[in-house]
Design a protein around this motif. Structure first.
Motif, short mmCIF file in Angstrom:
data_model
loop_
_atom_site.label_atom_id
_atom_site.label_comp_id
_atom_site.label_asym_id
_atom_site.label_seq_id
_atom_site.Cartn_x
_atom_site.Cartn_y
_atom_site.Cartn_z
N ILE A 25 0.82 -1.20 0.00
CA ILE A 25 0.00 0.00 0.00
C ILE A 25 0.85 1.25 0.00
O ILE A 25 0.40 2.33 -0.36
CB ILE A 25 -0.85 0.06 1.28
N LEU A 26 2.11 1.10 0.39
CA LEU A 26 2.87 2.25 0.82
C LEU A 26 3.10 3.28 -0.26
O LEU A 26 3.21 4.46 0.02
CB LEU A 26 4.22 1.78 1.39
N GLN A 164 -1.80 12.85 -6.06
CA GLN A 164 -0.65 12.64 -6.92
C GLN A 164 -0.11 11.22 -6.79
O GLN A 164 0.18 10.55 -7.78
CB GLN A 164 0.45 13.65 -6.60
N ALA A 165 0.01 10.75 -5.53
CA ALA A 165 0.51 9.40 -5.31
C ALA A 165 -0.43 8.37 -5.92
O ALA A 165 0.02 7.38 -6.51
CB ALA A 165 0.67 9.14 -3.82
N PRO A 170 -2.29 3.78 -9.35
CA PRO A 170 -3.71 3.60 -9.02
C PRO A 170 -4.02 2.26 -8.37
O PRO A 170 -4.97 2.15 -7.60
CB PRO A 170 -4.41 3.73 -10.38
N GLN A 171 -3.24 1.23 -8.67
CA GLN A 171 -3.54 -0.09 -8.15
C GLN A 171 -3.19 -0.25 -6.68
O GLN A 171 -3.70 -1.15 -6.00
CB GLN A 171 -2.78 -1.15 -8.96
N ALA A 176 -5.60 -2.02 0.61
CA ALA A 176 -6.31 -1.77 1.87
C ALA A 176 -7.45 -0.77 1.73
O ALA A 176 -8.23 -0.60 2.66
CB ALA A 176 -5.33 -1.26 2.93
N TYR A 177 -7.57 -0.10 0.58
CA TYR A 177 -8.62 0.88 0.34
C TYR A 177 -8.66 1.94 1.45
O TYR A 177 -9.71 2.25 2.01
CB TYR A 177 -9.97 0.19 0.18
N ILE A 178 -7.50 2.47 1.77
CA ILE A 178 -7.39 3.54 2.76
C ILE A 178 -7.16 4.86 2.05
O ILE A 178 -6.28 4.98 1.20
CB ILE A 178 -6.25 3.26 3.75
N TYR A 179 -7.98 5.85 2.40
CA TYR A 179 -7.94 7.15 1.75
C TYR A 179 -7.58 8.23 2.77
O TYR A 179 -8.04 8.21 3.91
CB TYR A 179 -9.31 7.49 1.16
N ALA A 180 -6.77 9.19 2.34
CA ALA A 180 -6.50 10.36 3.15
C ALA A 180 -7.52 11.44 2.76
O ALA A 180 -7.74 11.70 1.57
CB ALA A 180 -5.09 10.87 2.90
#
Length: 226
Positions: A25-26, A164-165, A170-171, A176-180
């Motif tokens: 995820i990082l 941007q990240a 995109p994959q 983990a489907y974690i959003y900021a």
């Protein structure tokens, strides 16, 4: 699987070692910069000014491998059935900024907040969430002052660094489907003797919204991301 800190996402966010994210995820998630997020309240004092009741949201290391719900019943509204990260983050901000020390104990407040957390303990940073409320001594002073607060939000957005990240990989979000999400809003505070006031607020949250499931809160960033 080898795990690394959220700081490896380029965010400057360093939670405790026990809540590291999986390496897959990082590359794409939370890049959080800005000022420290505070829980703010104002109590009646001997002078005309009202004291700041904030505490830093910096997480603390703990030996417990799994976040445990605190004692006490929940007097905080539970998480709504929302699958959209922006909408859920706004609801979470309202929850974090709302309290009533007249009728709710600190343990009650924590118990209610805990119901918003993701059950995926590999990601959940409970320390950063519970750090949003004052310590027991300060909470008792809020109760003595009859302090309470309501909150509204004006907008929520994905921070530019997160977008941007995500555009670059995109994959990565699919692990983990974690959003900021950064949320802006306002609190309305009141206390004994007719005192009160309003304060602009902003906070950056990590929320998890897996497909087909309602969103849950993951963490509160120590910094507000633009």
């Amino acid at each position: 699987m080898r795990k690394r800190s959220l700081d490896a996402l380029g965010i400057g966010w360093q939670p405790p070692r026990r809540i590291m994210l999986a390496a897959g995820i990082l590359a794409a998630l939370l890049v959080l910069t800005g000022a420290v997020a505070w829980w703010t309240g104002r109590g009646q004092s001997d002078s005309a000014s009202a004291p700041h009741t904030g505490s830093s949201a910096s997480p603390k290391n703990t030996s417990a491998p799994v976040p445990k719900p605190p004692p006490g019943g929940s007097k905080v509204a539970g998480p709504p059935p929302i699958a959209d990260p922006l909408a859920f983050a706004r609801a979470s901000a309202v929850m974090l900024w709302t309290f009533d020390a007249r009728t709710t104990t600190r343990d009650d407040q924590l118990a209610g907040m805990h119901t918003w957390m993701t059950g995926e303990t590999a990601y959940a940073d409970w320390d950063s969430v519970q750090a949003q409320i004052p310590d027991p001594l300060l909470w008792s002073r809020l109760k003595d002052n009859g302090q309470h607060a309501s909150a509204t939000t004006s907008e929520g957005h994905f921070p530019s660094a997160f977008k941007q990240a995500l555009s670059e990989n995109p994959q990565a979000i699919t692990e983990a489907y974690i959003y900021a999400v950064t949320v802006r809003g306002k609190t309305q505070l009141a206390w004994n003797g007719g005192g009160g006031g309003a304060e602009d607020r902003q906070i950056t949250l990590a929320v998890q919204c897996r497909p087909g499931k309602d969103c849950r809160l993951v963490a509160v960033s120590p910094r507000v991301a633009p």
